[in-house]
Design an enzyme around this catalytic site. Structure first.
Site, short mmCIF file in Angstrom:
data_model
loop_
_atom_site.label_atom_id
_atom_site.label_comp_id
_atom_site.label_asym_id
_atom_site.label_seq_id
_atom_site.Cartn_x
_atom_site.Cartn_y
_atom_site.Cartn_z
N GLU A 158 0.79 -1.23 0.00
CA GLU A 158 0.00 0.00 0.00
C GLU A 158 0.83 1.29 0.00
O GLU A 158 0.96 1.95 1.03
CB GLU A 158 -0.92 0.02 1.23
CG GLU A 158 -1.84 -1.17 1.32
CD GLU A 158 -2.76 -1.09 2.54
OE1 GLU A 158 -2.58 -0.20 3.37
OE2 GLU A 158 -3.66 -1.94 2.66
N GLU A 199 -5.65 -8.36 0.79
CA GLU A 199 -6.04 -8.32 2.20
C GLU A 199 -7.52 -8.01 2.29
O GLU A 199 -8.02 -7.19 1.53
CB GLU A 199 -5.32 -7.21 2.98
CG GLU A 199 -3.89 -7.46 3.35
CD GLU A 199 -3.30 -6.29 4.15
OE1 GLU A 199 -4.02 -5.63 4.92
OE2 GLU A 199 -2.09 -6.05 3.98
#
Ligand code: BGC
Length: 604
Positions: free
Chosen positions: A272, A489
């Site tokens: 991220e 995720e």
């Protein structure tokens, strides 16, 4: 030859008496000293806190001194695994698992190469932060030195202690029948200073870890960087706000890839990169470090975009080297943080707000799937604050990934700000600048989109209906060049789980179980019913761990971790997860008899 101490004393006495005489003698000359100079000090103007001049033990000790005293776990050598049970306590018919959400896909079967498992990150689970030659990362520093930055004032010094307990953890994953483990490597374990010499003990640890994972038949999905930047790189040049970080990251990445590629099923360079937003908004980390590279302690927008800029460049360099020079064959990409965004109304302004939110999350790093550049909404709003890529760099970025990875946690509504998008864009002091849109977890009618998570993850609402259209949106509309997508995720923190005091209270984690079932059903529906090429799904997290600024008290684990004994216990959500994969043709390797009754299947 130096003076003896007696002689030194005599000099001092002589000097002192000469001064005393001069004080009474107005005709005496002014005492001057050519060896003294004066300067004006201003620590807040520091551009460099600690130049990385050497890679000595003293330098390492200095870095750890910056962090402060570290707590060492009672278990501080690698533990040999004891046998795991053949069956774990699990939900029974009195309260069975959560039933299916999307009946149309109840019988759908996934292919064997569908990648699935549980996820973690080095800093969040490893503990042993100063063990065996590791250097500090900025995340070792923060809980120790940034007062009250962590909600519960816990540190990651011990956390789940997986550095020493991984053999038991891997054996349990095998026993449960989990196909893959998505984890990250601690950069400062391998390069304690972020660059320079390699720490043999750290390498040995990961050698053993990869080997053990392989022995247990679990596939490794490896992230090179999950936010734990070596502190030395912050100290010496401000880490991600400096172009210097690119070469240091590439150097680290090459070493890890060359050593562990043979064990690895898929590579993520970065977790991220959107974290530059929230981690660099108070650059550099609140008020504890100086103002490197003149990007401003309070401001942060310039720091955020420098961080994103060098992160994407570092990713692209590693990717192109891996494919073109190293001739690597494993799929490689980076994980993205973004959520499904719905328009708050049918107005054109709210549609534009949705576009802006997407551009400022996915689009920021979307050059890989487009032309190698930033979206127009960023360039026109940010102007000079946004660094620019050269033509050569754009060519490097374009096409630098094999698949899209999305950490798809939740859904929001977006609306234009009350003063309008144009007014916000024109005013850098506007609180909504530069996105110039507002997001909410409440639907236009005022009702929340789903049940809320723990207070330590208040941004997270369970919104299963959003994940299915989100996967279509990314792959068909936003980035049509994406060939396949992995939900790298998804996960949930049950509210106030840390306030439960007994194991039975903790183990039936209904909201997380519901989240797991409903998200997986919708991910499967995207694949089977909507034709999205979803090729993997990973639940966050393998077990309870250190949830960044929320500390150890916010629990995302599919396994409970007793922080005193370090015992792990699979929660109901783990069985929900395993049962789902068994029902859809995977998870056949389980020896833990995970299949449990669901509503409608139980008869008395
Ligand atoms: C991060 C994890 C984090 C999880 C829950 C993800 O965005 O990659 O490190 O623990 O969200 O907040």
């Amino acid at each position: 030859m130096g003076l003896s101490s007696a002689a030194r004393l005599a000099v001092v006495i002589f000097t002192a008496s000469a001064l005393a005489q001069n004080a009474n003698n107005t005709a005496s000359p002014t005492i001057t000293s050519a060896s003294y100079t004066t300067t004006t000090f201003n620590y807040s103007a520091a551009s460099t806190y600690l130049p990385l001049t050497d890679f000595s033990n003293e330098q390492l000790a200095f870095l750890w001194d910056q962090v402060g005293p570290i707590v060492t776990a009672a278990i501080n050598t690698t533990v040999s695994p004891t046998p795991e049970p053949t069956s774990y306590p699990k939900p029974g018919w009195v309260h069975p698992l959560v039933p299916a959400y999307v009946p149309e896909v109840a019988d759908a079967v996934l292919p064997d190469d569908f990648l699935w498992g549980v996820a973690s990150a080095a800093f969040q689970v490893e503990g042993a932060v100063d063990a065996e030659g590791k250097g500090p990362s900025v995340w070792d520093l923060l809980p120790h030195r940034w007062v009250n930055a962590i909600a519960d004032n816990t540190t990651g010094d011990i956390s789940a202690n997986s550095y020493y307990l991984y053999k038991q953890d891997n054996l349990r994953l095998k026993n449960l029948g989990i196909q893959s483990y998505s984890f990250s490597i601690g950069w400062a374990r391998i390069f304690p200073f972020g660059r320079g010499p390699i720490n043999g003990q750290g390498v040995q640890h990961y050698d053993d870890f990869f080997d053990d994972l392989e022995q247990n038949g679990i596939k490794a999905v490896v992230t090179l960087f999950h936010w734990d930047t070596p502190l030395a790189l912050f100290d010496s040049y401000g880490a991600w706000t400096s172009e210097d970080i690119v070469a240091d990251f590439v150097n680290y990445a090459k070493y890890v890839i060359e050593r562990y590629d043979k064990y690895t099923t898929a590579w993520y360079t970065f977790n991220e990169p959107q974290y530059c937003n929230w981690r660099f908004s108070q650059y550099p980390f609140g008020t504890i470090l100086p103002d490197y590279n003149g990007v401003g302690k309070g401001g942060g927008i310039r720091a955020q975009y420098l961080c994103g800029h060098y992160t994407l460049l570092a990713h692209a360099e590693v990717y192109k080297w891996y494919k073109n020079v190293y001739k690597g064959t494993k799929p490689m990409t980076f994980k993205n943080s973004a959520n499904y965004v719905l328009a708050n109304s049918t107005s054109a302004a709210d549609a534009e707000a949705v576009q802006r939110v997407n551009d400022y999350n996915m689009g920021w790093f979307g050059g890989v799937w487009t032309d190698g550049d930033y979206p127009e909404t960023l360039r026109s709003t940010l102007g000079d604050t946004l660094p620019t890529y050269t033509a050569e760099q754009k060519a490097l970025i374009k096409g630098a990934a094999d698949f899209y990875a999305i950490d798809a946690y939740t859904t929001y509504y977006a609306a234009a700000p009350p003063n309008g998008i144009a007014a916000c864009v024109a005013n850098r002091s506007d609180p909504n600048f530069p996105v110039c849109a507002v997001s909410d977890s409440v639907a236009p009618d005022g009702f929340p989109l789903g049940p809320n998570s723990d207070a330590g993850a208040s941004w997270l609402y369970s919104t299963p209906g959003g994940v299915r259209p989100f996967l279509s949106f990314i792959t068909k509309e936003y980035f049509p060049t994406v060939p396949s997508i992995v939900v790298s995720e998804f996960g949930f923190a049950d509210p106030a789980e840390s306030q439960f005091s007994t194991l039975p209270q903790i183990l039936w984690d209904l909201r997380r179980a519901d989240y797991i079932q409903s998200y997986l059903d919708n991910i499967l529906a995207a694949r089977v019913l909507d034709g999205v090429n979803v090729t993997g799904a990973f639940a966050w997290a393998i077990y309870d761990n250190y949830e960044w600024t929320s500390g150890l008290g916010t629990k995302f684990g599919l396994q409970y971790v007793n922080l005193t004994s370090q015992e792990r216990h699979p929660k109901a959500s783990m069985f929900q997860f395993l049962n789902w994969f068994q029902s859809h043709g995977l998870g056949k390797g389980s020896t833990a008899n995970v299949s449990v009754p669901t509503y409608g299947r139980v008869r008395m």
